[in-house]
Structures are given as structure tokens and as C-alpha cells.
Motif scaffolding. Structure first.
Motif, mmCIF file in Angstrom:
data_model
loop_
_atom_site.group_PDB
_atom_site.id
_atom_site.type_symbol
_atom_site.label_atom_id
_atom_site.label_comp_id
_atom_site.label_asym_id
_atom_site.label_seq_id
_atom_site.Cartn_x
_atom_site.Cartn_y
_atom_site.Cartn_z
ATOM 1 N N UNK A 128 -23.559 -28.659 -23.625
ATOM 2 C CA UNK A 128 -24.946 -29.060 -24.257
ATOM 3 C C UNK A 128 -26.182 -31.165 -23.784
ATOM 4 N N UNK A 129 -26.430 -30.980 -24.470
ATOM 5 C CA UNK A 129 -26.555 -33.056 -24.248
ATOM 6 C C UNK A 129 -26.699 -34.016 -24.546
ATOM 7 N N UNK A 130 -26.486 -33.172 -26.515
ATOM 8 C CA UNK A 130 -25.795 -33.950 -27.208
ATOM 9 C C UNK A 130 -24.758 -33.724 -27.737
ATOM 10 N N UNK A 131 -24.385 -34.374 -28.443
ATOM 11 C CA UNK A 131 -23.589 -33.228 -29.052
ATOM 12 C C UNK A 131 -22.640 -34.489 -30.461
ATOM 13 N N UNK A 132 -22.790 -33.671 -31.146
ATOM 14 C CA UNK A 132 -22.111 -34.358 -32.410
ATOM 15 C C UNK A 132 -20.744 -33.935 -33.262
ATOM 16 N N UNK A 190 -35.641 -27.845 -23.178
ATOM 17 C CA UNK A 190 -34.993 -28.560 -24.621
ATOM 18 C C UNK A 190 -34.322 -28.860 -24.490
ATOM 19 N N UNK A 191 -33.901 -30.090 -25.430
ATOM 20 C CA UNK A 191 -32.121 -31.061 -25.631
ATOM 21 C C UNK A 191 -32.079 -30.011 -26.597
ATOM 22 N N UNK A 192 -30.085 -29.336 -25.962
ATOM 23 C CA UNK A 192 -29.634 -27.854 -26.553
ATOM 24 C C UNK A 192 -28.163 -29.225 -27.270
ATOM 25 N N UNK A 193 -28.249 -28.848 -28.723
ATOM 26 C CA UNK A 193 -27.722 -29.947 -29.613
ATOM 27 C C UNK A 193 -25.584 -29.250 -29.760
ATOM 28 N N UNK A 194 -25.105 -29.901 -29.470
ATOM 29 C CA UNK A 194 -23.770 -29.228 -29.792
ATOM 30 C C UNK A 194 -22.898 -29.957 -30.806
ATOM 31 N N UNK A 250 -4.024 -38.026 -35.260
ATOM 32 C CA UNK A 250 -3.405 -37.883 -34.349
ATOM 33 C C UNK A 250 -4.290 -37.271 -33.368
ATOM 34 N N UNK A 251 -5.093 -38.101 -32.662
ATOM 35 C CA UNK A 251 -5.917 -37.820 -31.476
ATOM 36 C C UNK A 251 -5.236 -37.297 -30.930
ATOM 37 N N UNK A 252 -5.317 -35.830 -29.573
ATOM 38 C CA UNK A 252 -4.822 -35.694 -28.832
ATOM 39 C C UNK A 252 -5.383 -34.880 -27.399
ATOM 40 N N UNK A 253 -4.457 -34.365 -25.926
ATOM 41 C CA UNK A 253 -4.935 -33.819 -24.409
ATOM 42 C C UNK A 253 -5.690 -32.447 -26.014
ATOM 43 N N UNK A 254 -5.504 -31.675 -26.643
ATOM 44 C CA UNK A 254 -6.520 -30.621 -27.177
ATOM 45 C C UNK A 254 -7.812 -30.885 -27.595
ATOM 46 N N UNK A 255 -7.432 -32.221 -28.173
ATOM 47 C CA UNK A 255 -9.098 -32.842 -28.998
ATOM 48 C C UNK A 255 -10.374 -33.413 -27.762
ATOM 49 N N UNK A 256 -9.065 -33.780 -26.549
ATOM 50 C CA UNK A 256 -10.127 -34.424 -25.778
ATOM 51 C C UNK A 256 -10.870 -32.749 -24.627
ATOM 52 N N UNK A 257 -9.475 -31.889 -24.459
ATOM 53 C CA UNK A 257 -10.055 -31.313 -23.524
ATOM 54 C C UNK A 257 -11.329 -30.482 -24.145
ATOM 55 N N UNK A 258 -11.364 -29.610 -25.258
ATOM 56 C CA UNK A 258 -12.605 -29.777 -26.555
ATOM 57 C C UNK A 258 -14.015 -29.997 -26.310
ATOM 58 N N UNK A 259 -14.051 -31.352 -26.715
ATOM 59 C CA UNK A 259 -14.861 -32.556 -26.654
ATOM 60 C C UNK A 259 -15.181 -32.362 -24.968
ATOM 61 N N UNK A 260 -14.624 -32.223 -24.380
ATOM 62 C CA UNK A 260 -15.158 -32.596 -22.350
ATOM 63 C C UNK A 260 -15.760 -31.116 -22.803
ATOM 64 N N UNK A 276 -17.933 -38.763 -24.355
ATOM 65 C CA UNK A 276 -18.920 -37.728 -24.410
ATOM 66 C C UNK A 276 -19.382 -37.201 -25.314
ATOM 67 N N UNK A 277 -19.041 -38.332 -26.395
ATOM 68 C CA UNK A 277 -19.957 -37.980 -27.750
ATOM 69 C C UNK A 277 -20.398 -38.412 -27.483
ATOM 70 N N UNK A 278 -21.765 -38.341 -28.404
ATOM 71 C CA UNK A 278 -23.130 -38.958 -29.061
ATOM 72 C C UNK A 278 -23.484 -39.036 -30.299
#
Ligand code: CTP
Length: 143
Positions: free
Chosen positions: A29-33, A1-5, A13-23, A66-68
Motif C-alpha cells: 500500500x501507499x499509506x499505512x494506518x 490512486x493512493x492505496x490505503x492499508x 511487547x513489540x516484537x519481530x512478528x509485528x515488524x514483519x507484518x508492518x513491513x 513504514x507506519x504513516x
């Protein structure tokens, strides 16, 4: 079954910390909200107003591969959010680990079969740090 995160945050002020977490989140997970907090909600729990407008914060996060799905979040109540988005994992940086707020959330979510996953917080940067740097540079210019 598909896992939703599910991630919730300000993403000002989007930064590398945000990107690291999202990646990292998309690796488990299969589907990231991603829920982007309204200015009003941020004002309530951080006592400050985001610099970047909600619409732009949403547009930026939506463009990340990485964001669905991106949604607006007006509430920090994870049980309510779970009712709406049916996620399997709640994912966040470990700066929130062992806080009173999330210890309670963890118990509530465990009963619903939802797991909280913490990833290492990126220490080198944050929206607050970026804002402080800008403030210093502006001050230097004034002097
Ligand atoms: N996060 C992270 N590493 C950072 C900054 C944020 O892992 N350097 C994570 C947080 O733990 C949270 C998510 O990214 O799960 C969204 O954080 P957000 O509050 O939007 O970003 P901050 O830069 O921490 O904002 P502030 O400085 O205003 O607290």
C-alpha cells in the motif's frame, strides 16, 4: 490512486512478528494506518490485559518508518472502521485466516470493495510467548 492499508492489533511487547507484518503491509500500500486496540477491547477478545500501556504501544508503533498514521481502536467492527478510515486493504497475519470471525468480515468487506491480505504469521515469537518466557525466568528466580 493512493492505496490505503489498515492493520489492527494489540502490539503489546513489540516484537519481530509485528515488524514483519508492518513491513510487508507497507509493501502493498501507499499509506499505512495502524489501529492500536485499547486495553478494554483486548480484554474482551483475548481475555488478558496488555502489559505495555496504550500510550506507549502507540508511541512505539508511530516511530516505525513504514507506519504513516496510528489511531486508537475501541472496536473490532471492520465495517465501522472502514467508514472512518476508508482503507482499500485490511492486512493481518495468517493466524486469523479461515476463522469464523474473519470469514464473515471478508464477505462484508468484499461488498465494499475492500480486500483482506494475509501475510505469514511469524512463528518464532508472539507477545504471549514473550510473557511466558518472562514468567518462567521470574519463577526460576523465586525458587
Ligand atoms: N502477528 C504476526 N506474527 C506474530 C505475531 C503477530 O504476524 N508472531 C500479527 C497478527 O496476525 C496480527 C498483528 O500481528 O495481525 C497484531 O498481532 P497482536 O495480537 O498484536 O500480536 P501477538 O504477538 O499475536 O499477541 P498475542 O500473543 O497476545 O496473541
Amino acid at each position: 490512486m493512493e492505496k490505503i492499508g489498515f492493520i489492527q492489533g494489540t502490539f503489546d511487547m513489540f516484537h519481530i512478528g509485528h515488524l514483519n507484518l508492518i513491513r510487508n503491509a507497507k509493501n502493498v500500500c501507499d499509506y499505512l494506518i495502524v489501529g492500536i486496540n485499547t486495553d478494554e477491547l483486548v480484554e474482551k477478545y483475548k481475555q488478558k490485559t496488555p502489559v505495555v500501556p496504550l500510550k506507549e504501544r502507540m508511541e512505539i508503533v508511530s516511530a516505525i518508518k513504514y507506519v504513516d498514521k496510528v489511531v486508537v481502536t475501541k472496536d473490532r467492527d471492520k465495517v465501522k472502521l472502514h467508514e472512518k478510515y476508508k482503507f482499500n486493504y485490511l492486512i493481518m497475519g495468517d493466524d486469523w485466516k479461515n476463522t469464523e470471525f474473519y470469514d464473515k468480515v471478508e464477505k462484508e468487506l468484499n461488498e465494499l470493495g475492500v480486500k483482506i491480505i494475509y501475510f505469514p504469521y511469524t512463528k518464532s515469537t508472539s507477545s504471549t510467548k514473550l510473557q511466558k518466557t518472562i514468567d518462567i525466568l521470574l519463577k526460576e528466580k523465586e525458587d
